[in-house]
Scaffold this motif. Structure first.
Motif, PDB file in Angstrom:
ATOM      1  N   TYR A  78     -12.611  -1.459   1.045  1.00  0.00           N
ATOM      2  CA  TYR A  78     -13.872  -0.745   0.793  1.00  0.00           C
ATOM      3  C   TYR A  78     -14.693  -1.433  -0.296  1.00  0.00           C
ATOM      4  O   TYR A  78     -14.175  -1.753  -1.360  1.00  0.00           O
ATOM      5  CB  TYR A  78     -13.585   0.694   0.378  1.00  0.00           C
ATOM      6  N   CYS A 136     -12.348   5.294  -7.015  1.00  0.00           N
ATOM      7  CA  CYS A 136     -11.716   3.973  -6.990  1.00  0.00           C
ATOM      8  C   CYS A 136     -11.135   3.585  -8.346  1.00  0.00           C
ATOM      9  O   CYS A 136     -10.149   2.839  -8.413  1.00  0.00           O
ATOM     10  CB  CYS A 136     -12.725   2.920  -6.534  1.00  0.00           C
ATOM     11  N   CYS A 180      -7.495  -2.383  -0.991  1.00  0.00           N
ATOM     12  CA  CYS A 180      -8.464  -1.685  -0.151  1.00  0.00           C
ATOM     13  C   CYS A 180      -9.647  -2.583   0.204  1.00  0.00           C
ATOM     14  O   CYS A 180     -10.151  -3.336  -0.627  1.00  0.00           O
ATOM     15  CB  CYS A 180      -8.939  -0.430  -0.895  1.00  0.00           C
ATOM     16  N   VAL A 204      -9.450   7.443   5.419  1.00  0.00           N
ATOM     17  CA  VAL A 204      -8.638   6.474   4.689  1.00  0.00           C
ATOM     18  C   VAL A 204      -8.289   5.285   5.576  1.00  0.00           C
ATOM     19  O   VAL A 204      -8.352   4.125   5.142  1.00  0.00           O
ATOM     20  CB  VAL A 204      -7.351   7.139   4.143  1.00  0.00           C
ATOM     21  N   THR A 225     -10.150   1.907   4.075  1.00  0.00           N
ATOM     22  CA  THR A 225      -9.282   0.941   3.400  1.00  0.00           C
ATOM     23  C   THR A 225      -9.004  -0.297   4.244  1.00  0.00           C
ATOM     24  O   THR A 225      -8.623  -1.338   3.713  1.00  0.00           O
ATOM     25  CB  THR A 225      -7.926   1.582   3.054  1.00  0.00           C
ATOM     26  N   CYS A 259      -9.384   9.203  -2.468  1.00  0.00           N
ATOM     27  CA  CYS A 259     -10.313   8.532  -1.554  1.00  0.00           C
ATOM     28  C   CYS A 259     -11.206   9.573  -0.873  1.00  0.00           C
ATOM     29  O   CYS A 259     -11.212   9.731   0.347  1.00  0.00           O
ATOM     30  CB  CYS A 259      -9.522   7.724  -0.522  1.00  0.00           C
ATOM     31  N   PHE A 288       0.840  -1.202   0.000  1.00  0.00           N
ATOM     32  CA  PHE A 288       0.000   0.000   0.000  1.00  0.00           C
ATOM     33  C   PHE A 288       0.876   1.253   0.000  1.00  0.00           C
ATOM     34  O   PHE A 288       0.737   2.133  -0.849  1.00  0.00           O
ATOM     35  CB  PHE A 288      -0.899  -0.033   1.243  1.00  0.00           C
ATOM     36  N   LYS A 326     -16.710  -0.900  -4.789  1.00  0.00           N
ATOM     37  CA  LYS A 326     -15.818   0.053  -5.427  1.00  0.00           C
ATOM     38  C   LYS A 326     -16.621   0.980  -6.330  1.00  0.00           C
ATOM     39  O   LYS A 326     -17.578   0.575  -6.988  1.00  0.00           O
ATOM     40  CB  LYS A 326     -14.761  -0.684  -6.264  1.00  0.00           C
ATOM     41  N   CYS A 337      -7.540   4.661  -8.431  1.00  0.00           N
ATOM     42  CA  CYS A 337      -6.794   4.487  -7.185  1.00  0.00           C
ATOM     43  C   CYS A 337      -5.661   3.481  -7.378  1.00  0.00           C
ATOM     44  O   CYS A 337      -5.888   2.367  -7.850  1.00  0.00           O
ATOM     45  CB  CYS A 337      -7.733   4.004  -6.083  1.00  0.00           C
TER      46      CYS A 337
END
Length: 224
Positions: free
Chosen positions: A205, A194, A203, A144, A148, A187, A9, A208, A197
């Motif tokens: 989340y 997304c 992530c 974030v 994430t 984000c 990441f 998306k 990204c």
């Protein structure tokens, strides 16, 4: 997020922006301290517009104190909570002179003891002005961290402590800036982008956000 994904990441954020910097305009540790204190519930852009002329006149605690609360207020009246912030700027300037010889202290405890300075502001100053590997959790980083799965937590302090524990050493110094810029420009709160990204596959989340459909032009018939 596991250790391998966390490392990847940050690695990708670092690859995209190797040397991130604050978007606040500052000239020395004192002006940084003032700018960060003024940025609470305000955008960096609005703070920069207000502080340009202010810092031309007062870039030290002594000059700021001489300028006075009324004139400081006049410079920052376009920023939210400007009345309280003007009082704090004068009060912290006086405290720096009385307690620290006009210098910005290099400890979180001393910084937090200044009027209008909280943990987030102290961490930003320690990181940006003094190169310490602190992580200041604002609304962007809080979002974030939770969205994430990087550092979920119910409070900014909980997120900060998890980030300090989870962030690999090579990325600690710039982690604050990578995360805040990621939250500010990709984000985003309402509609995370997304589709562009760089860490979308890491992530947690869901769902998306898909790329917005581009409006198609309807062909018109040629004039007869």
């Amino acid at each position: 997020m596991n250790k391998a994904d966390t490392f990847e990441f940050y690695r990708r954020l670092a690859e995209a922006n190797p040397a991130p910097e604050t978007e606040l305009a500052w000239r020395n540790p004192f002006t940084l301290l003032v700018a960060v204190a003024l940025s609470a519930q305000a955008t960096d852009v609005s703070v920069n517009k207000a502080t340009g002329a202010l810092f031309d006149l007062a870039d030290t605690p002594e000059k700021m104190l001489a300028l006075g609360e009324e004139r400081v207020r006049g410079h920052i009246k376009t920023i939210g909570l400007f009345n309280t912030k003007a009082k704090n700027v004068i009060a912290l300037s006086r405290a720096l002179i009385d307690l620290h010889g006009g210098e910005v202290p290099r400890s979180r405890e001393a910084l937090e003891a200044l009027p209008g300075v909280g943990r987030k502001t102290a961490n930003v100053v320690l990181n940006v002005a003094f190169g310490e590997a602190t992580i200041a959790v604002d609304t962007h980083i809080f979002r974030v961290g939770n969205r994430t799965g990087l550092a979920p937590g119910k409070t900014p302090l909980a997120v900060e402590l998890k980030l300090e524990k989870a962030t690999p050493a090579p990325f600690r110094l710039h982690a604050h800036h990578w995360l805040i810029l990621h939250g500010r420009y990709i984000c985003k709160a309402r509609t995370p982008e997304c589709w562009r990204c760089p860490v979308v596959d890491l992530c947690r989340y869901k769902p998306k956000t898909p790329e917005p459909k581009r409006a198609q032009r309807v062909p018109t018939e040629p004039a007869a």
